[in-house]
Motif scaffolding. Structure first.
Motif, short mmCIF file in Angstrom:
data_model
loop_
_atom_site.label_atom_id
_atom_site.label_comp_id
_atom_site.label_asym_id
_atom_site.label_seq_id
_atom_site.Cartn_x
_atom_site.Cartn_y
_atom_site.Cartn_z
N GLN A 122 -53.56 35.85 -11.78
CA GLN A 122 -53.71 35.88 -10.33
C GLN A 122 -55.17 35.74 -9.91
N GLY A 123 -56.10 36.19 -10.73
CA GLY A 123 -57.52 36.13 -10.39
C GLY A 123 -58.10 34.72 -10.42
N VAL A 124 -57.48 33.84 -11.17
CA VAL A 124 -57.98 32.47 -11.29
C VAL A 124 -57.59 31.63 -10.07
N VAL A 125 -56.51 31.98 -9.41
CA VAL A 125 -55.98 31.17 -8.30
C VAL A 125 -57.00 30.93 -7.18
N PRO A 126 -57.73 31.94 -6.69
CA PRO A 126 -58.71 31.67 -5.62
C PRO A 126 -59.83 30.73 -6.06
N VAL A 127 -60.26 30.83 -7.31
CA VAL A 127 -61.32 29.95 -7.81
C VAL A 127 -60.83 28.51 -7.83
N VAL A 128 -59.62 28.29 -8.31
CA VAL A 128 -59.06 26.94 -8.34
C VAL A 128 -58.90 26.42 -6.92
N MET A 129 -58.51 27.27 -5.99
CA MET A 129 -58.36 26.86 -4.60
C MET A 129 -59.69 26.37 -4.04
N VAL A 130 -60.77 27.07 -4.32
CA VAL A 130 -62.09 26.65 -3.84
C VAL A 130 -62.49 25.32 -4.48
N MET A 131 -62.24 25.17 -5.77
CA MET A 131 -62.58 23.91 -6.45
C MET A 131 -61.82 22.74 -5.85
N MET A 132 -60.53 22.93 -5.58
CA MET A 132 -59.73 21.86 -4.99
C MET A 132 -60.17 21.57 -3.56
N GLY A 133 -60.54 22.61 -2.82
CA GLY A 133 -61.04 22.42 -1.46
C GLY A 133 -62.33 21.61 -1.45
N GLN A 134 -63.23 21.89 -2.39
CA GLN A 134 -64.49 21.14 -2.48
C GLN A 134 -64.21 19.68 -2.80
N LEU A 135 -63.29 19.44 -3.71
CA LEU A 135 -62.93 18.06 -4.06
C LEU A 135 -62.31 17.35 -2.86
#
Length: 193
Positions: A122-135
């Motif tokens: 569950q902790g990885v999900v927000p980081v992936v969300m930010v990475m996808m948002g930046q892309l």
């Protein structure tokens, strides 16, 4: 020389392996989460491709069947390192997952009810969300520069309706856009050098 025909400088196999090994080690969340990492390595860190070439590869990779986590490394590896580069990049990106699955599957199965094990995923999900948002933001800016805000936003809205509300597979949407671009008649102004 035409930019679309220019080949990137050949990459050293060690650099290629290490770049895609980093992607395989840090690409939590599956293939889509790896896309920003691939862009960081091949465009920004090593400059094997420019942003436009990366965008083209990403668009085509999304239209083809199979996991994007192996399609992109395979093509990029081939492009910058030949057949050996293709094999090298794909192996580098999948080895961490294979090893982790074999080593950790038993541990996770045995301790799946422990709170910190559940929290890891569950902790990885927000980081992936930010990475996808930046892309997504980077691609919106590139689209705006190439097509303008009005066309970019209109295409994004149409794609959103087709994909999310009508359930059309993204590959069909991207394939339709590619076909429309290929079939679009060229104006005389574009055709003249």
């Amino acid at each position: 020389m035409d930019k679309s025909v220019a080949r990137p400088a050949p990459a050293r196999q060690r650099d290629l392996f290490m770049a895609f090994l980093r992607i395989g080690l840090l690409g939590f969340g599956g293939g889509p989460a790896m896309i920003p990492l691939v862009q960081q390595e091949v465009v920004k860190r090593h400059a094997w491709l420019d942003d436009e070439e990366f965008s083209d590869i990403l668009a085509i990779a999304n239209t083809l069947p199979g996991p994007i986590a192996t399609k992109m490394p395979g093509y990029i590896g081939y492009r910058v390192g030949g057949v050996a580069g293709c094999i090298n990049a794909v192996l580098a990106v999948i080895l961490p997952t294979i090893i982790a699955m074999i080593a950790l599957l038993g541990v996770f199965s045995r301790y799946r009810d422990v709170a910190w094990i559940q929290g890891m995923g569950q902790g990885v999900v927000p980081v992936v969300m930010v990475m996808m948002g930046q892309l997504a933001w980077d691609f919106l800016n590139k689209s705006q520069l190439a097509l303008g805000w009005l066309v970019s936003l209109a295409m994004a809205a149409v794609a959103g309706v087709l994909i999310y509300w009508l359930g059309v597979h993204p590959g069909w949407v991207i394939g339709g856009i590619l076909a429309a671009a290929l079939l679009r008649p060229t104006s005389k102004r574009e055709a003249t050098p």
